[in-house]
Design a protein around this motif. Structure first.
Motif, PDB file in Angstrom:
ATOM      1  N   PRO A   2      94.082  55.275  30.684  1.00 37.66           N
ATOM      2  CA  PRO A   2      92.748  55.749  31.073  1.00 37.66           C
ATOM      3  C   PRO A   2      92.676  56.107  32.564  1.00 37.66           C
ATOM      4  N   PHE A   3      93.334  55.330  33.425  1.00 32.78           N
ATOM      5  CA  PHE A   3      93.340  55.624  34.853  1.00 32.78           C
ATOM      6  C   PHE A   3      94.037  56.955  35.128  1.00 32.78           C
ATOM      7  N   VAL A   4      95.109  57.242  34.395  1.00 34.13           N
ATOM      8  CA  VAL A   4      95.816  58.517  34.523  1.00 34.13           C
ATOM      9  C   VAL A   4      94.878  59.666  34.169  1.00 34.13           C
ATOM     10  N   CYS A   5      94.113  59.510  33.096  1.00 35.20           N
ATOM     11  CA  CYS A   5      93.179  60.558  32.682  1.00 35.20           C
ATOM     12  C   CYS A   5      92.073  60.753  33.714  1.00 35.20           C
ATOM     13  N   ILE A   6      91.623  59.685  34.336  1.00 40.04           N
ATOM     14  CA  ILE A   6      90.612  59.793  35.396  1.00 40.04           C
ATOM     15  C   ILE A   6      91.197  60.536  36.595  1.00 40.04           C
ATOM     16  N   LEU A   7      92.412  60.185  36.998  1.00 38.46           N
ATOM     17  CA  LEU A   7      93.048  60.886  38.113  1.00 38.46           C
ATOM     18  C   LEU A   7      93.188  62.374  37.825  1.00 38.46           C
ATOM     19  N   LEU A   8      93.580  62.704  36.597  1.00 42.68           N
ATOM     20  CA  LEU A   8      93.723  64.114  36.223  1.00 42.68           C
ATOM     21  C   LEU A   8      92.389  64.838  36.225  1.00 42.68           C
ATOM     22  N   ALA A   9      91.404  64.283  35.533  1.00 42.08           N
ATOM     23  CA  ALA A   9      90.120  64.953  35.393  1.00 42.08           C
ATOM     24  C   ALA A   9      89.419  65.136  36.735  1.00 42.08           C
ATOM     25  N   TYR A  10      89.511  64.150  37.589  1.00 37.18           N
ATOM     26  CA  TYR A  10      88.864  64.250  38.894  1.00 37.18           C
ATOM     27  C   TYR A  10      89.737  64.971  39.921  1.00 37.18           C
ATOM     28  N   GLY A  11      91.053  64.903  39.761  1.00 39.85           N
ATOM     29  CA  GLY A  11      91.953  65.485  40.755  1.00 39.85           C
ATOM     30  C   GLY A  11      92.142  66.980  40.632  1.00 39.85           C
ATOM     31  N   ILE A  12      92.093  67.496  39.412  1.00 40.53           N
ATOM     32  CA  ILE A  12      92.268  68.930  39.220  1.00 40.53           C
ATOM     33  C   ILE A  12      91.050  69.642  39.799  1.00 40.53           C
ATOM     34  N   ALA A  13      91.294  70.604  40.644  1.00 42.01           N
ATOM     35  CA  ALA A  13      90.260  71.437  41.277  1.00 42.01           C
ATOM     36  C   ALA A  13      89.360  70.663  42.239  1.00 42.01           C
ATOM     37  N   ALA A  14      89.776  69.475  42.664  1.00 38.87           N
ATOM     38  CA  ALA A  14      89.004  68.738  43.664  1.00 38.87           C
ATOM     39  C   ALA A  14      89.229  69.371  45.036  1.00 38.87           C
ATOM     40  N   LEU A  15      88.214  69.297  45.892  1.00 41.57           N
ATOM     41  CA  LEU A  15      88.390  69.740  47.274  1.00 41.57           C
ATOM     42  C   LEU A  15      89.331  68.753  47.948  1.00 41.57           C
ATOM     43  N   ILE A  35      87.585  61.648  44.875  1.00 34.18           N
ATOM     44  CA  ILE A  35      88.830  61.154  44.275  1.00 34.18           C
ATOM     45  C   ILE A  35      89.954  61.095  45.317  1.00 34.18           C
ATOM     46  N   VAL A  36      89.872  61.889  46.360  1.00 38.17           N
ATOM     47  CA  VAL A  36      90.890  61.877  47.407  1.00 38.17           C
ATOM     48  C   VAL A  36      90.870  60.544  48.153  1.00 38.17           C
ATOM     49  N   GLY A  37      89.743  59.841  48.118  1.00 36.48           N
ATOM     50  CA  GLY A  37      89.693  58.504  48.686  1.00 36.48           C
ATOM     51  C   GLY A  37      90.523  57.524  47.875  1.00 36.48           C
ATOM     52  N   CYS A  38      90.597  57.751  46.592  1.00 40.27           N
ATOM     53  CA  CYS A  38      91.419  56.901  45.717  1.00 40.27           C
ATOM     54  C   CYS A  38      92.895  57.101  46.035  1.00 40.27           C
ATOM     55  N   THR A  39      93.303  58.357  46.153  1.00 34.38           N
ATOM     56  CA  THR A  39      94.651  58.729  46.573  1.00 34.38           C
ATOM     57  C   THR A  39      94.626  60.181  46.999  1.00 34.38           C
ATOM     58  N   ARG A  40      95.414  60.520  48.010  1.00 31.14           N
ATOM     59  CA  ARG A  40      95.441  61.897  48.486  1.00 31.14           C
ATOM     60  C   ARG A  40      96.051  62.851  47.470  1.00 31.14           C
ATOM     61  N   ARG A  96      91.777  62.537  61.216  1.00 33.77           N
ATOM     62  CA  ARG A  96      90.352  62.719  60.912  1.00 33.77           C
ATOM     63  C   ARG A  96      90.130  62.904  59.406  1.00 33.77           C
ATOM     64  N   LEU A  97      90.936  63.753  58.780  1.00 34.76           N
ATOM     65  CA  LEU A  97      90.761  64.042  57.352  1.00 34.76           C
ATOM     66  C   LEU A  97      91.204  62.887  56.458  1.00 34.76           C
ATOM     67  N   SER A  98      92.200  62.121  56.914  1.00 34.51           N
ATOM     68  CA  SER A  98      92.759  61.067  56.052  1.00 34.51           C
ATOM     69  C   SER A  98      92.198  59.678  56.351  1.00 34.51           C
ATOM     70  N   ALA A  99      91.209  59.578  57.218  1.00 33.09           N
ATOM     71  CA  ALA A  99      90.686  58.273  57.641  1.00 33.09           C
ATOM     72  C   ALA A  99      90.185  57.421  56.480  1.00 33.09           C
ATOM     73  N   HIS A 100      89.672  58.033  55.436  1.00 31.15           N
ATOM     74  CA  HIS A 100      89.109  57.292  54.295  1.00 31.15           C
ATOM     75  C   HIS A 100      89.917  57.533  53.025  1.00 31.15           C
ATOM     76  N   THR A 101      91.214  57.739  53.189  1.00 24.95           N
ATOM     77  CA  THR A 101      92.090  57.977  52.042  1.00 24.95           C
ATOM     78  C   THR A 101      93.295  57.059  52.113  1.00 24.95           C
ATOM     79  N   SER A 102      94.147  57.146  51.093  1.00 28.44           N
ATOM     80  CA  SER A 102      95.413  56.418  51.120  1.00 28.44           C
ATOM     81  C   SER A 102      96.432  57.164  50.284  1.00 28.44           C
ATOM     82  N   PHE A 103      97.683  56.883  50.525  1.00 29.13           N
ATOM     83  CA  PHE A 103      98.745  57.477  49.716  1.00 29.13           C
ATOM     84  C   PHE A 103      98.795  56.801  48.351  1.00 29.13           C
ATOM     85  N   VAL A 104      98.814  55.481  48.360  1.00 32.56           N
ATOM     86  CA  VAL A 104      98.919  54.696  47.126  1.00 32.56           C
ATOM     87  C   VAL A 104      97.534  54.610  46.473  1.00 32.56           C
ATOM     88  N   PRO A 105      97.441  54.857  45.165  1.00 34.23           N
ATOM     89  CA  PRO A 105      96.134  54.800  44.501  1.00 34.23           C
ATOM     90  C   PRO A 105      95.431  53.454  44.719  1.00 34.23           C
TER      91      PRO A 105
END
Length: 152
Positions: A2-15, A35-40, A96-105
């Motif tokens: 389910p987490f994979v499906c959430i990453l896909l659905a929110y990650g595709i075409a996200a800014l 979703i970029v806050g969850c992982t870049r 500046r852009l990555s301040a509220h993000t992370s590499f690891v989900p």
């Protein structure tokens, strides 16, 4: 999955200014990254997590090789994209852009750098993620030949 499906659905075409297909951050709000806050790299991590989840239940050597290669492609691909985007954006803009993000989900969530906002929750994408997961469950046995569900 389910987490994979959430990453896909929110990650595709996200800014996402960190994506391969980035529009150089146009329209991206670094204070509310979604979703970029969850992982870049939500789509690449979705591929890596999907592959990793399939290694153990398919434990023969051929499947281990294929799924480990997919997982490595997702993780190494995300690392390479990070290095290139950081170089292209410059250190200050990257910070500046990555301040509220992370590499690891979810690492930004666990460290307090990112808090998901219920006001930015896109219900269409949540429905798409749920439908994608339901579709995978329903069609897995017909298409792949093995049910992902335990026997009743």
């Amino acid at each position: 999955m389910p987490f994979v499906c959430i990453l896909l659905a929110y990650g595709i075409a996200a800014l996402n200014p960190f994506s391969i297909a980035s529009l150089d951050g146009e329209g991206y709000d670094p204070d509310h990254p979604g979703i970029v806050g969850c992982t870049r790299h939500p789509v690449l991590w979705a591929a890596a997590l999907w592959a990793t989840a399939h290694v153990v239940p398919n434990g023969d050597l051929a499947h281990v090789i294929v799924f480990c290669l997919f997982a490595m492609l997702g993780i190494l691909g995300a690392l390479i994209v990070d290095v290139r985007r950081r170089r292209d954006l410059g250190t200050e803009e990257w910070r500046r852009l990555s301040a509220h993000t992370s590499f690891v989900p979810l690492a930004a969530l666990l460290t307090g750098k990112w808090l998901p906002s219920p006001y930015n929750l896109n219900f269409y994408r949540l429905i798409a993620a749920s439908g994608l997961y339901a579709g995978f469950l329903a069609l897995h046995e017909a298409v792949i030949g093995v049910s992902p569900l335990p026997p009743l």
